[in-house]
Design a protein around this motif. Sequence first.
Motif, short mmCIF file in Angstrom:
data_model
loop_
_atom_site.label_atom_id
_atom_site.label_comp_id
_atom_site.label_asym_id
_atom_site.label_seq_id
_atom_site.Cartn_x
_atom_site.Cartn_y
_atom_site.Cartn_z
N ALA A 131 0.84 -1.21 0.00
CA ALA A 131 0.00 0.00 0.00
C ALA A 131 0.87 1.26 0.00
CB ALA A 131 -0.94 -0.01 1.21
N LEU A 132 1.96 1.24 0.77
CA LEU A 132 2.89 2.38 0.78
C LEU A 132 3.49 2.60 -0.60
CD1 LEU A 132 4.60 4.58 2.17
CD2 LEU A 132 6.23 2.77 2.78
N ALA A 133 3.95 1.52 -1.24
CA ALA A 133 4.54 1.64 -2.58
C ALA A 133 3.53 2.18 -3.58
CB ALA A 133 5.07 0.29 -3.03
N ASP A 192 2.83 19.32 -14.95
CA ASP A 192 3.07 19.03 -16.36
C ASP A 192 4.53 18.61 -16.59
OD1 ASP A 192 2.33 18.68 -19.00
OD2 ASP A 192 2.84 20.74 -19.56
N LEU A 193 4.97 17.65 -15.79
CA LEU A 193 6.33 17.12 -15.88
C LEU A 193 6.30 15.64 -16.22
CD1 LEU A 193 7.89 18.64 -12.64
CD2 LEU A 193 8.33 19.38 -14.99
N SER A 194 7.38 15.17 -16.79
CA SER A 194 7.54 13.74 -17.04
C SER A 194 8.36 13.16 -15.89
CB SER A 194 8.24 13.51 -18.38
OG SER A 194 8.46 12.12 -18.56
N LEU A 195 7.68 12.58 -14.90
CA LEU A 195 8.36 11.99 -13.75
C LEU A 195 8.14 10.49 -13.76
CD1 LEU A 195 7.29 14.42 -10.87
CD2 LEU A 195 9.44 14.40 -12.11
N THR A 196 9.17 9.76 -13.37
CA THR A 196 9.03 8.32 -13.22
C THR A 196 9.32 7.94 -11.77
OG1 THR A 196 11.34 7.94 -13.85
CG2 THR A 196 9.70 7.81 -15.60
N CYS A 197 8.81 6.81 -11.38
CA CYS A 197 8.97 6.35 -10.02
C CYS A 197 9.04 4.83 -10.04
CB CYS A 197 7.77 6.83 -9.19
SG CYS A 197 7.79 6.28 -7.49
N ARG A 198 9.88 4.27 -9.20
CA ARG A 198 9.94 2.82 -9.07
C ARG A 198 9.93 2.46 -7.60
NH1 ARG A 198 15.81 1.61 -8.62
NH2 ARG A 198 16.78 3.62 -8.90
N CYS A 199 9.22 1.40 -7.29
CA CYS A 199 9.13 0.95 -5.90
C CYS A 199 9.42 -0.54 -5.86
CB CYS A 199 7.73 1.19 -5.34
SG CYS A 199 7.31 2.92 -5.14
N GLY A 200 10.19 -0.95 -4.88
CA GLY A 200 10.45 -2.36 -4.65
C GLY A 200 9.95 -2.73 -3.27
#
Length: 94
Positions: A32-34, A49-57
């Motif tokens: 749930a946190l991820a 209006d930005l191109s942001l990426t995010c990764r969670c493990g």
Amino acid sequence: GCVWKVETIGDCYKGLVGGVEHCDDHPRRATALACAIVDIVSKIATRLDLSLTCRCGVNTGEVMGAMMATELPRYLMYGEVCDVMNCLEAQGVP
């Protein structure tokens, strides 16, 4: 409850679910946190209006922890789970 921020290294946020408090549903809380982090980053990207990426493990297992220092105290985690977490962080693709 049962969710703790341990440290931030660069752009990596390290959290702990359970820890000193027993938590039967720690995998659900960690997931749930991820998901919440991914959702918030997506909303921020849309709003600005930005191109942001995010990764969670997410990884589960036993860890040991200790408070270090007195002037600027930090909580550190140790264990095999932390080694796996470091590999996820180093090799993950957004």
